[in-house]
Structures are given as C-alpha cells and as structure tokens.
Design a protein around this motif. Structure first.
Motif, PDB file in Angstrom:
ATOM      1  N   CYS A 249       0.830  -1.191   0.000  1.00  0.00           N
ATOM      2  CA  CYS A 249       0.000   0.000   0.000  1.00  0.00           C
ATOM      3  C   CYS A 249       0.872   1.252   0.000  1.00  0.00           C
ATOM      4  O   CYS A 249       1.994   1.243   0.535  1.00  0.00           O
ATOM      5  N   PHE A 250       0.364   2.301  -0.591  1.00  0.00           N
ATOM      6  CA  PHE A 250       1.096   3.570  -0.667  1.00  0.00           C
ATOM      7  C   PHE A 250       0.098   4.722  -0.659  1.00  0.00           C
ATOM      8  O   PHE A 250      -1.087   4.559  -0.943  1.00  0.00           O
ATOM      9  N   VAL A 251       0.620   5.882  -0.283  1.00  0.00           N
ATOM     10  CA  VAL A 251      -0.191   7.104  -0.197  1.00  0.00           C
ATOM     11  C   VAL A 251       0.215   8.040  -1.333  1.00  0.00           C
ATOM     12  O   VAL A 251       1.394   8.174  -1.641  1.00  0.00           O
ATOM     13  N   TYR A 252      -0.757   8.695  -1.940  1.00  0.00           N
ATOM     14  CA  TYR A 252      -0.473   9.637  -3.021  1.00  0.00           C
ATOM     15  C   TYR A 252      -1.381  10.854  -2.909  1.00  0.00           C
ATOM     16  O   TYR A 252      -2.408  10.824  -2.228  1.00  0.00           O
ATOM     17  N   GLN A 253      -0.971  11.925  -3.589  1.00  0.00           N
ATOM     18  CA  GLN A 253      -1.735  13.174  -3.583  1.00  0.00           C
ATOM     19  C   GLN A 253      -2.848  13.093  -4.627  1.00  0.00           C
ATOM     20  O   GLN A 253      -2.618  12.676  -5.766  1.00  0.00           O
ATOM     21  N   SER A 254      -4.039  13.490  -4.260  1.00  0.00           N
ATOM     22  CA  SER A 254      -5.168  13.483  -5.173  1.00  0.00           C
ATOM     23  C   SER A 254      -6.052  14.691  -4.878  1.00  0.00           C
ATOM     24  O   SER A 254      -5.724  15.531  -4.031  1.00  0.00           O
ATOM     25  N   ASN A 255      -7.151  14.756  -5.600  1.00  0.00           N
ATOM     26  CA  ASN A 255      -8.124  15.834  -5.387  1.00  0.00           C
ATOM     27  C   ASN A 255      -9.437  15.244  -4.910  1.00  0.00           C
ATOM     28  O   ASN A 255      -9.950  14.289  -5.497  1.00  0.00           O
ATOM     29  N   ALA A 256      -9.955  15.817  -3.863  1.00  0.00           N
ATOM     30  CA  ALA A 256     -11.246  15.399  -3.330  1.00  0.00           C
ATOM     31  C   ALA A 256     -12.306  16.395  -3.786  1.00  0.00           C
ATOM     32  O   ALA A 256     -12.087  17.614  -3.761  1.00  0.00           O
ATOM     33  N   THR A 257     -13.451  15.872  -4.234  1.00  0.00           N
ATOM     34  CA  THR A 257     -14.525  16.732  -4.727  1.00  0.00           C
ATOM     35  C   THR A 257     -15.176  17.482  -3.574  1.00  0.00           C
ATOM     36  O   THR A 257     -15.545  16.890  -2.553  1.00  0.00           O
ATOM     37  N   VAL A 258     -15.296  18.792  -3.771  1.00  0.00           N
ATOM     38  CA  VAL A 258     -15.967  19.642  -2.796  1.00  0.00           C
ATOM     39  C   VAL A 258     -17.418  19.878  -3.212  1.00  0.00           C
ATOM     40  O   VAL A 258     -18.342  19.774  -2.402  1.00  0.00           O
ATOM     41  N   ASP A 259     -17.623  20.200  -4.476  1.00  0.00           N
ATOM     42  CA  ASP A 259     -18.956  20.547  -4.967  1.00  0.00           C
ATOM     43  C   ASP A 259     -18.973  20.376  -6.487  1.00  0.00           C
ATOM     44  O   ASP A 259     -17.937  20.490  -7.146  1.00  0.00           O
ATOM     45  N   ASN A 260     -20.147  20.104  -7.055  1.00  0.00           N
ATOM     46  CA  ASN A 260     -20.262  20.027  -8.517  1.00  0.00           C
ATOM     47  C   ASN A 260     -21.673  20.409  -8.943  1.00  0.00           C
ATOM     48  O   ASN A 260     -22.630  20.268  -8.172  1.00  0.00           O
ATOM     49  N   TYR A 261     -21.790  20.860 -10.214  1.00  0.00           N
ATOM     50  CA  TYR A 261     -23.057  21.341 -10.760  1.00  0.00           C
ATOM     51  C   TYR A 261     -23.187  20.881 -12.212  1.00  0.00           C
ATOM     52  O   TYR A 261     -22.183  20.748 -12.933  1.00  0.00           O
ATOM     53  N   THR A 262     -24.429  20.663 -12.626  1.00  0.00           N
ATOM     54  CA  THR A 262     -24.717  20.316 -14.016  1.00  0.00           C
ATOM     55  C   THR A 262     -25.905  21.125 -14.513  1.00  0.00           C
ATOM     56  O   THR A 262     -26.769  21.545 -13.721  1.00  0.00           O
ATOM     57  N   SER A 263     -25.947  21.337 -15.814  1.00  0.00           N
ATOM     58  CA  SER A 263     -27.056  22.060 -16.439  1.00  0.00           C
ATOM     59  C   SER A 263     -27.177  21.611 -17.887  1.00  0.00           C
ATOM     60  O   SER A 263     -26.178  21.592 -18.621  1.00  0.00           O
ATOM     61  N   ASN A 264     -28.383  21.249 -18.312  1.00  0.00           N
ATOM     62  CA  ASN A 264     -28.654  20.849 -19.687  1.00  0.00           C
ATOM     63  C   ASN A 264     -29.393  21.961 -20.419  1.00  0.00           C
ATOM     64  O   ASN A 264     -30.253  22.634 -19.840  1.00  0.00           O
ATOM     65  N   ALA A 265     -29.057  22.127 -21.702  1.00  0.00           N
ATOM     66  CA  ALA A 265     -29.678  23.220 -22.449  1.00  0.00           C
ATOM     67  C   ALA A 265     -29.613  22.959 -23.949  1.00  0.00           C
ATOM     68  O   ALA A 265     -28.793  22.165 -24.431  1.00  0.00           O
ATOM     69  N   PHE A 266     -30.476  23.653 -24.656  1.00  0.00           N
ATOM     70  CA  PHE A 266     -30.422  23.691 -26.117  1.00  0.00           C
ATOM     71  C   PHE A 266     -29.451  24.796 -26.518  1.00  0.00           C
ATOM     72  O   PHE A 266     -29.403  25.852 -25.890  1.00  0.00           O
ATOM     73  N   GLY A 267     -28.662  24.554 -27.564  1.00  0.00           N
ATOM     74  CA  GLY A 267     -27.695  25.556 -27.994  1.00  0.00           C
ATOM     75  C   GLY A 267     -27.567  25.625 -29.503  1.00  0.00           C
ATOM     76  O   GLY A 267     -27.970  24.712 -30.237  1.00  0.00           O
ATOM     77  N   VAL A 268     -27.008  26.721 -29.959  1.00  0.00           N
ATOM     78  CA  VAL A 268     -26.773  26.938 -31.391  1.00  0.00           C
ATOM     79  C   VAL A 268     -25.328  27.352 -31.599  1.00  0.00           C
ATOM     80  O   VAL A 268     -24.648  27.808 -30.664  1.00  0.00           O
ATOM     81  N   ASN A 269     -24.868  27.192 -32.847  1.00  0.00           N
ATOM     82  CA  ASN A 269     -23.502  27.586 -33.171  1.00  0.00           C
ATOM     83  C   ASN A 269     -23.428  27.994 -34.631  1.00  0.00           C
ATOM     84  O   ASN A 269     -24.288  27.626 -35.448  1.00  0.00           O
ATOM     85  N   GLY A 270     -22.393  28.743 -34.992  1.00  0.00           N
ATOM     86  CA  GLY A 270     -22.182  29.140 -36.377  1.00  0.00           C
ATOM     87  C   GLY A 270     -20.800  29.733 -36.548  1.00  0.00           C
ATOM     88  O   GLY A 270     -20.241  30.322 -35.614  1.00  0.00           O
ATOM     89  N   GLY A 271     -20.214  29.552 -37.745  1.00  0.00           N
ATOM     90  CA  GLY A 271     -18.880  30.095 -37.951  1.00  0.00           C
ATOM     91  C   GLY A 271     -18.357  29.858 -39.352  1.00  0.00           C
ATOM     92  O   GLY A 271     -19.083  29.442 -40.265  1.00  0.00           O
ATOM     93  N   LEU A 272     -17.070  30.110 -39.512  1.00  0.00           N
ATOM     94  CA  LEU A 272     -16.361  29.997 -40.786  1.00  0.00           C
ATOM     95  C   LEU A 272     -15.198  29.032 -40.646  1.00  0.00           C
ATOM     96  O   LEU A 272     -14.630  28.878 -39.563  1.00  0.00           O
ATOM     97  N   GLY A 273     -14.830  28.421 -41.759  1.00  0.00           N
ATOM     98  CA  GLY A 273     -13.687  27.517 -41.762  1.00  0.00           C
ATOM     99  C   GLY A 273     -12.945  27.558 -43.080  1.00  0.00           C
ATOM    100  O   GLY A 273     -13.487  27.976 -44.112  1.00  0.00           O
ATOM    101  N   PHE A 274     -11.699  27.108 -43.036  1.00  0.00           N
ATOM    102  CA  PHE A 274     -10.851  27.051 -44.226  1.00  0.00           C
ATOM    103  C   PHE A 274     -10.179  25.685 -44.283  1.00  0.00           C
ATOM    104  O   PHE A 274      -9.818  25.125 -43.236  1.00  0.00           O
ATOM    105  N   THR A 275     -10.017  25.163 -45.499  1.00  0.00           N
ATOM    106  CA  THR A 275      -9.401  23.858 -45.684  1.00  0.00           C
ATOM    107  C   THR A 275      -8.206  23.970 -46.622  1.00  0.00           C
ATOM    108  O   THR A 275      -8.123  24.876 -47.446  1.00  0.00           O
ATOM    109  N   TYR A 276      -7.301  23.001 -46.500  1.00  0.00           N
ATOM    110  CA  TYR A 276      -6.131  22.953 -47.379  1.00  0.00           C
ATOM    111  C   TYR A 276      -5.729  21.503 -47.586  1.00  0.00           C
ATOM    112  O   TYR A 276      -5.616  20.737 -46.625  1.00  0.00           O
TER     113      TYR A 276
END
Length: 333
Positions: A249-276
C-alpha cells in the motif's frame, strides 16, 4: 534438165503470190473496221468547269427507286441521330456531358458522399461567461453526409473544456469556509484551497456550405444546433491510499470533490472555416475553423440549501446562459 529448172522457178512465184494475197486481205479488213468505227455515234464533250460550278443538291436521290417520303423520314432520323439497330448502319453519335461518378460512395459531381472529422483546439469564453470561465482545450469528432460539392450535413460531438477564473475560486473558497457551510478537509480543518474546471459536451447537427473550392484550398460556412450539457467541478487537495495486488500500500496526492453542478440546455452555433489539401490528388484536408456557440441554460438562483445541503447552489453561473468561441484545427477526410 529443162523441166527441172521450170519447176524450181514455179514454187517461188506461187509463194510470193500467196503472201501478197494475204496482206491485201488483211489491209482490206483493217480499213473496213476503221470505217465502221468512224460511223459510230460520238459521246458529248464533258465540261468540268460547269460541273464544278453547279450547286450541289442533296434533295434528289441517286437511286431512281428512292421515294421522296422515305427519304424525308430517313433524313429526319439522320439529323436526330436516331439510327435503327440495323447492323449495316453506323452506331449513333454519343452525347457527352459532365461525367457522372454516382455510386455508393461518390456523388454524381465527383464529391465523396461521406465525410469524417477529427480535431482539437482551444476555447475562448466571451460575454458574461468570460467573467468566471477561462480559456482551455477542446476536442471534436463527427461524421457527415455530402449531397454535392457545395452542401452537406455533419453530426458532431464536441467536448469544450474551461478553466475557472482565480477571482471566482477565491470567492467560492470564502463561501465554503464561512457560515453557514463550514466545509472541512479530510483532517477536519477549513479548506486551504480549491480548484475547479467547467466543460460543455454537446451533440449537434450542422449544415455546411462550401462556398469556395479549388484543387487545394477551400472555404466554408457552418452552423447548427443541438444538445449541450454543462458541468462545473470544484476540488481540494487531499491524500489518498491504494494497494497493489501483492498487498503493498502507498499514499499519493489526489483531489477530493468539494462541490459540482450540471445544467442541460439547447444551444446553437455558427462560424467559418478554411481547408487545405497537401496534394491535389489527396482527399484528406487540413482545416481550421472558428465558431460562436450560445447555450440557452435556465438560470438558478444562489442558495445555501438546507441543513443537509439539499438545494445548495453557490455557483449559479453554471446554469447561466453561456457563450464562447471554440477554435478548432483538424482533419476532414
């Protein structure tokens, strides 16, 4: 003696007489033939200059058994290149147009019916999101259907990660350590520090229009809409232990969760692109694109919750409407 001499002279005389008679008969026959030929009717003279200068008429058939009705019908079919299947007739002239490549993987204009996208890049929070979120990384994958060289639709998955602004983390640390919450670490002490991150993962459907295409370069506009899932996690440093299969057995450094949140939503996107394309003979294209993303999250108010932390919401920004600009580099093939 006298008699023998007379016989010897007689034979040459007879020979000469026969030869003269034969020659006279042959001359008479030749003269008669010439006179007969001279009395035959002569052909009219041919005027080549007049024949060449006369206009050419194709309306009169050479064959006297060729009817005018049949000739007009055959002329019409010949003009329309609608020749029958008679083996004596030449094959009809082919009408050429743009090549048709249509098959299970290729459209009629030569473009591929299907496209695949993989990429990665970084995110730039904008608007109100910039006040609490920080720039971070992203990944992208998708598959699409091209209807022609210009228009297609791409079904896409994106994972857009964000950091949390330092000022926001410091404010949350004070809230977690202060009343009425009094959060503690694993040793029963107030929290010494917290870290956090946020991300949006999404499934979207995106029409794409390739408004410029050359042998190696291209440009397109893209936009779409879909489902966005937004998450925020806050952790604090902690020690953890683990054991291997041999019981060590061994001990290591980690992160313990303090708090968390989630949210679901509808979204949109738009933009430009270039190809080569690195080669005009290759189908794989390098691309770079930038989009604007906006998600319609439903805001929730700030709350400490009850004694059991039910209804706790000290980070209402996670349920706020979100806007950011993802910059993506990748391959389209």
């Amino acid at each position: 003696m006298h008699k023998m001499i007379s016989n010897n002279r007689l034979y040459p005389i007879l020979g000469r007489t026969a030869a003269v008679t034969f020659l006279a008969a042959a001359g008479t026959l030749g003269l008669h033939a010439q006179q007969s030929a001279g009395t035959a009717p002569s052909l009219p003279p041919i005027n080549l200059k007049a024949s060449l200068a006369a206009p050419l008429s194709l309306s009169i058939p050479d064959d006297i058994s060729y009817s005018s009705s049949t000739g007009s019908a055959e002329t019409a079919t010949a003009v329309d290149f609608s020749l029958n299947s008679d083996a004596s007739q030449p094959p009809p002239r082919r009408k050429y147009s743009r090549p048709n490549y249509n098959d299970s993987h290729t459209n009629s204009d030569g473009s591929a019916k299907y496209t695949f996208v993989v990429g990665g890049g970084f995110t730039l929070p904008v608007g109100g999101s910039h006040s609490y979120l920080g720039t971070s990384w992203k990944i992208q994958a998708g598959v699409g259907r091209n209807f022609n060289k210009t228009f297609g639709v791409i079904a896409q998955f994106d994972y857009d990660n964000f950091g949390i602004q330092t000022a926001t983390l410091n404010n949350l640390l004070a809230i977690y350590n202060g009343p009425p919450l009094f959060f503690e670490d694993q040793n029963g002490n107030p929290l010494s520090q917290i870290s956090g991150n946020s991300h949006d993962w999404s499934f979207t459907l995106n029409p794409i229009i390739n408004y410029y295409t050359s042998d190696t370069k291209g440009a397109y506009v893209i936009g779409g809409a879909g489902f966005y899932h937004k998450t925020a996690d806050f952790t604090t440093p902690a020690l953890a232990s683990a054991c291997d299969i041999f019981g060590n057995c061994f001990v290591y450094q980690s992160n313990a969760t303090v708090d968390n949140y989630t949210s679901n939503a509808f979204g949109v996107n738009g933009g430009l692109g270039f190809t080569y394309k690195l080669s005009r003979f290759a189908s794989t294209r390098i691309f770079v694109e930038g989009r604007y993303v906006y998600t319609f999250n439903s805001p929730r108010s700030f709350s400490y919750g009850d004694a059991n932390l039910n209804g706790l919401n000290v980070f209402p920004q996670n349920s706020a409407k979100t806007s950011y600009i993802p910059i993506t580099f990748g391959l389209r093939f």
